[in-house]
Design a protein around this motif. Sequence first.
Motif, PDB file in Angstrom:
ATOM      1  N   GLU A 159      34.802 -10.970 -13.745  1.00  0.00           N
ATOM      2  CA  GLU A 159      34.854  -9.518 -13.610  1.00  0.00           C
ATOM      3  C   GLU A 159      33.727  -9.039 -12.688  1.00  0.00           C
ATOM      4  N   CYS A 160      32.551  -9.634 -12.858  1.00  0.00           N
ATOM      5  CA  CYS A 160      31.368  -9.303 -12.069  1.00  0.00           C
ATOM      6  C   CYS A 160      31.625  -9.519 -10.576  1.00  0.00           C
ATOM      7  N   CYS A 188      25.143  -4.777 -15.190  1.00  0.00           N
ATOM      8  CA  CYS A 188      25.952  -6.010 -15.242  1.00  0.00           C
ATOM      9  C   CYS A 188      25.625  -6.886 -16.447  1.00  0.00           C
ATOM     10  N   CYS A 245      34.202  -7.006  -9.131  1.00  0.00           N
ATOM     11  CA  CYS A 245      33.596  -5.683  -8.938  1.00  0.00           C
ATOM     12  C   CYS A 245      32.701  -5.689  -7.697  1.00  0.00           C
ATOM     13  N   GLU A 274      29.853  -7.689 -18.377  1.00  0.00           N
ATOM     14  CA  GLU A 274      31.105  -8.289 -17.875  1.00  0.00           C
ATOM     15  C   GLU A 274      31.025  -9.808 -17.781  1.00  0.00           C
TER      16      GLU A 274
END
Length: 357
Positions: free
Chosen positions: A325-326, A318, A329, A321
């Motif tokens: 976005e993190c 990670c 996901c 991103e």
Amino acid sequence: MTDRNYIELTDKLAAGDELSDEELGALIECEDREAGAYLTQKAIAVREKYYGKKVFIRGLIEFSSYCRNNCFYCGIRRDNKKAERYRLSKEQILSCCETGYRLGFRTFVLQSGEDPYFADEILCGIVRGIRMRFEDCAITLSVGERDRGSYEKLFAAGADRYLLRHETADEVHYGMLHPEEMLLSRRLQCLRDLRDIGYQVGCGMMVGSPYQKTEHLIKDLKLIREFRPEMVGIGPFLPHQDTEFADQKAGSPLLTLRLLSIIRLMHPTVLLPATTALGTADPRGREKGLLAGANVVMPNLSPVDVRGKYTLYDNKICTGEEAAECIRCLSLRVSKTGYEIVTERGDPVTFGSPETP
Ligand code: SAM
């Protein structure tokens, strides 16, 4: 030991009985699949009794990679001359919180190396700034060892939680992981001070750190049993190429999962993150952590351009991103486990008064 014995030990733990050192050691070392599945199943039942299907999110802001300490395992240790150093300004930190707030975060975790630049006045100013702008949020600090007066000022400024892993509860082992000037007794005193002041406190350890033996993990579990912190952070040790532990073996994700389940049974209401280190050691580590008894995830809210510089260990996930976005996901990953990310502060439930799921 037979499978029957492991099941009895799990039942004993789940019933709230204290296990002896020998019994704890047997559970830690148990490699039997069926017994392991039983332990997991019991841990999940307890987690769901108190927290239902909820997974709390904490927005992690890694605001400085400067550190005056020299922990042998850590990529941002003082003597790692290759580490790229950065520190975020108050405005940058507030902007991370702003983004996080919009994405639904109601807890911010401010973590850093022990950076002398963030003296009380500066750090209190940042905490006050967050407290004023985001009244309904919890502010967690994870900035290492400070004196009691400093912890008091930060609490008065609006911080309500503090994470300070004890790293290992064994004095000799502590000395193998840290330089001479660092003392387990001081770290434990910090934890007691934080608790006394009124913080919700988190301790924890790396699993599979160099020279760690079962007897050390037994001591860690006993410390957790006695101190009863509101949070426990555990994750596998992972080597960093520019430290003196570069060639040491990484900690086992499987053992980490077993310990998560044991901790859940020992301390039913504890807030237990499925850590980034677990997600780095195993691509589905965080999901497996949730399915072993964890109930917290900590997505990264730090600006993308500094993410790769807060490198505690190699191959950290990670780092590329954006926050949005993190969280997308992670939400997807969490929903596949049957659990659900919730956007509330996520304070620990009071022992003895389980929430209805
Ligand atoms: N400076 C603060 C402190 O000492 O608590 C917070 C930052 S410190 C980098 C956060 C945690 O990272 C440590 O408590 C340690 O357990 C973990 N950590 C550091 N190096 C690690 C490694 N190589 N593998 C896994 N975890 C690591």
